[in-house]
Structures are given as structure tokens and as C-alpha cells.
Write a protein that holds these residues in place. Structure first.
Motif, PDB file in Angstrom:
ATOM      1  N   ASN A  80       0.906  -1.745   0.126  1.00  0.00           N
ATOM      2  CA  ASN A  80      -0.067   0.157   0.016  1.00  0.00           C
ATOM      3  C   ASN A  80       0.718   1.333  -0.351  1.00  0.00           C
ATOM      4  OD1 ASN A  80      -2.191  -1.344  -0.200  1.00  0.00           O
ATOM      5  ND2 ASN A  80      -3.208  -1.449   2.319  1.00  0.00           N
ATOM      6  N   SER A 105      -5.538   0.885   1.357  1.00  0.00           N
ATOM      7  CA  SER A 105      -4.930   1.261   0.598  1.00  0.00           C
ATOM      8  C   SER A 105      -5.225   2.861   0.443  1.00  0.00           C
ATOM      9  CB  SER A 105      -4.886   0.368  -0.663  1.00  0.00           C
ATOM     10  OG  SER A 105      -4.734  -1.179  -0.315  1.00  0.00           O
ATOM     11  N   ASP A 176      -4.633  -5.418  -5.916  1.00  0.00           N
ATOM     12  CA  ASP A 176      -4.574  -5.916  -5.207  1.00  0.00           C
ATOM     13  C   ASP A 176      -4.889  -7.433  -5.171  1.00  0.00           C
ATOM     14  OD1 ASP A 176      -4.321  -7.250  -2.733  1.00  0.00           O
ATOM     15  OD2 ASP A 176      -5.326  -5.672  -1.596  1.00  0.00           O
TER      16      ASP A 176
END
Length: 369
Positions: A80, A105, A176
Motif C-alpha cells: 500500500n 490502500s 491487489d
């Protein structure tokens, strides 16, 4: 030995064949006289493990040649920060917030980007939906657009990755994919970078996988540590610092296991995707016909990997969990931030485990009626 079925969200179940191989090789890997944890990461023995793991992952996920595969550390939480340190160029970055992980994030990226713009959010639905792509307020000239393609806590999954060019954005898409990596195919024509911790679908905690398009390398901010500069990591074959050797070895064993999986004429990730669709359908079909349990996620974006569900009468939660443990069904308690229950049914979970859970849930419902 009959092992319980482990529904942990991560670290999660690892295929039994993989664990057995690792146990057999613990003291002596392939006659080398060393266990993998004792090897130099620059020795020929480990280099062969690393090269095989990278090649197998590239084959399994059909990763194009113009993408680099990096074996890093720090997990999704570190990425992140590492992603914006490498890709933001201190400019604007866009986020589609669909649950806890994309929230984290966006918050972290704000430390490195000039603006972490929330282009869309599912907050109003309590993160049970994905905002229609046509409603996203994408920034002109954004450095990248970030999505969490499977939200581990809220159980929401993008079953198709967005086509940013069709939405009028030239920004690369960052995904992600921690909790669905290797469970389905990836359309790399729509992706600039994918990252994920290994501890859900690939192996033990400690290894982070980054797959990044080559043209995105070389733009790290001055503040970015050298060990987290994607170009530095790529130029040094993931050996700039000592990599997580055991995690890479275990991932490599899992990749080999994945390549052996078949479903009819399908093999590898395609076989796993078919199997995962069948597992998820088995579970959702039961919950949907039940008046005792409920899954609140919209049907078009339900996760195949992480399934949150609730008992309508939550005073029975403790009894449910105690009975599940006695039945050999482990780690079903939901995340503390949302409560309820959660069944994580990653690649290593056989359909027999899902059937055992459904059978237990049906029996518990009948006994509580």
C-alpha cells in the motif's frame, strides 16, 4: 490422519501434498545436505528453486514477457506504500473503494501522492456491492487506478477487471489480488501491476508477489527505500536483499501442485477456477435457500474465495462455532470489524470441505429450529 478443514482467511490452508513434500525435504533438500532454510540465497541450490518458482508462476498465470515477476516482502500492507512510492510520481491516484483493504490502500497512498482520489465507493451499501464502472469519477492524468479485486473481509470480488481505456482513462490499473491469486485467470491486457501476499492462496506468510509491466519501472520517488524500488528489485532478480527463501520454496511447491490439478479437460489455473466456481455455488445455493443464515453481498459480485455469512439470530454464534470445531471445521469466526462468520475456501480447500460445512450448517439449523 484425517485433518480438520481449515477455513482461515490467512494465513490459510496449504495443500496437504505440499506440506508432505516440505516435511520430507526439511532436513535434506534433494541430496544437498541442507534444508532450504539453511541455504545461501545466492547458491546454485536456491537459485534453481527460485528460477523454477518464477517460471511456473509465469506459466500458470500466463504472464506476458513484458511483465516482471518480483518476489518481495512486507505483504499487502507494505505494498500500500510501495506502490505509490513507485508509481504515483507524486501525482493524483484514483481508488475504487469496495471494502476494508481498498480503504487501507487509499489512506496509505495519501502519504505519497498529491491526491488519493476516491473515484467511487461502495460505502453506502456497507460494501456489499461494486459501483458500476460507468459511475467512477476518474481523474484526468491519474498516475494509476487502484482496486482490490477481492475484498477478503467484506467478500466482494471483481469477476471481470475494468477496462480503463473504455472508461476514457490511460492510467495503468493496479490490482491487489492477494486473496484470489491463482484462483482464476487474469486479463493482463487490462493490468499494469498486480500484487499480493502469499499467505492466502500460495503458501506461508512472508512472501509478497508483485507482477509489474516493464514500462512502469524506474519512476520511484526519492523517498522510496532501495529495497522497495521495483526497478532495483527487478534488475537484481529479486536478490537485492535476502529474499524470503522459505516462502519462495513453499510457493514453488504450490505452483507445482497447481500444475498437476485437473478438472475434465482443464488443468492448472483453469481447473482451479472451475473447481472454485463449483465450491462457491455449493455454499451460496445452500445459504440462499435458508432462512437461518444470510449472505448480504450482491449476487453479481460475491467472492468465490471469502464468504461472509451471518446467523439471523446472532445469540447462537458461540454455539455454532463450538459445534463447528467439534465437527472439524476450523476458523469460521468473521473478522472483528464486521462480525458474523466467514468461510475462506481458497484453492487448497477441497469441495469435500465445503460439503462438510454445508452439512454441518444444515444440521445446526435443524437442531436449532
Amino acid at each position: 490422519m484425517n485433518r480438520p478443514f481449515n477455513f482461515s482467511a490467512g494465513p490459510a490452508a496449504i495443500p496437504e501434498e505440499v506440506l508432505q513434500t516440505a516435511a520430507a525435504e526439511m532436513l535434506d533438500w534433494h541430496g544437498s545436505g541442507m534444508g532450504v532454510m539453511e541455504m545461501s540465497h545466492r547458491g546454485k541450490e536456491f537459485i534453481s528453486i527460485y528460477e523454477a518458482a518464477e517460471a511456473d508462476l509465469r506459466e500458470l498465470l500466463a504472464v506476458p514477457a513484458h511483465f516482471k515477476i518480483l518476489f518481495m516482502q512486507g505483504g499487502g500492507i507494505a505494498e500500500n506504500a510501495i506502490v505509490p512510492m513507485n508509481l504515483s510520481r507524486a501525482g493524483v491516484v484514483d481508488f475504487v473503494v469496495t471494502g476494508s483493504w481498498s480503504q487501507k490502500s487509499a489512506k496509505e497512498a495519501a502519504k505519497y501522492a498529491s491526491d488519493a482520489n476516491v473515484a467511487a465507493t461502495a460505502k453506502d451499501s456497507n460494501y456489499t456491492t461494486i459501483p458500476a464502472a460507468s459511475s467512477w469519477n476518474l481523474s484526468r492524468g491519474a498516475s494509476y487506478v487502484h482496486i482490490c479485486s477481492n475484498e477478503t473481509i467484506h467478500g466482494v470480488e471483481f469477476h471481470e477487471l475494468p477496462d480503463l481505456q473504455a472508461l476514457g482513462s490511460d492510467a495503468p490499473l493496479v490490482i491487489d489480488f492477494s486473496s484470489h491469486v491463482a484462483s482464476r485467470s487474469i486479463d493482463w491486457s487490462r493490468v499494469g501491476l498486480a500484487f499480493g501476499g502469499a499467505q492466502k492462496n500460495i503458501g506461508p506468510a512472508g512472501l509478497t508477489i508483485v507482477i509489474v509491466r516493464e514500462d512502469l519501472l524506474g519512476h520511484a520517488l526519492p523517498v522510496c527505500p532501495s529495497a522497495f524500488d521495483y526497478k532495483t528489485v527487478a534488475d537484481n532478480g529479486s536478490m537485492y536483499n535476502t529474499p524470503p527463501t522459505w516462502g519462495i520454496y513453499m510457493a514453488g511447491l504450490t505452483f507445482q501442485w497447481l500444475k498437476r490439478q485437473t478438472e475434465g479437460s482443464l488443468s492448472g489455473v483453469a481447473a482451479m477456477e472451475a473447481r472454485n466456481i463449483a465450491k462457491a455455488k455449493l455454499f451460496y445455493d445452500y445459504v440462499d435457500q435458508s432462512s437461518f443464515y444470510v449472505n448480504k453481498v450482491a449476487a453479481n459480485c460475491r467472492s468465490r474465495m471469502n464468504i461472509p455469512f451471518f446467523l439471523h439470530d446472532e445469540s447462537r454464534n458461540d454455539a455454532f462455532l463450538a459445534g463447528a470445531k467439534q465437527a472439524g471445521l476450523l476458523q469460521l469466526k468473521g473478522h472483528k470489524s464486521v462480525g458474523g462468520m466467514r468461510a475462506s475456501i481458497y484453492n487448497a480447500m477441497p469441495i469435500e470441505g465445503v460439503q462438510a460445512l454445508v452439512d454441518y450448517m444444515r444440521d445446526f439449523e435443524q437442531r436449532q429450529a
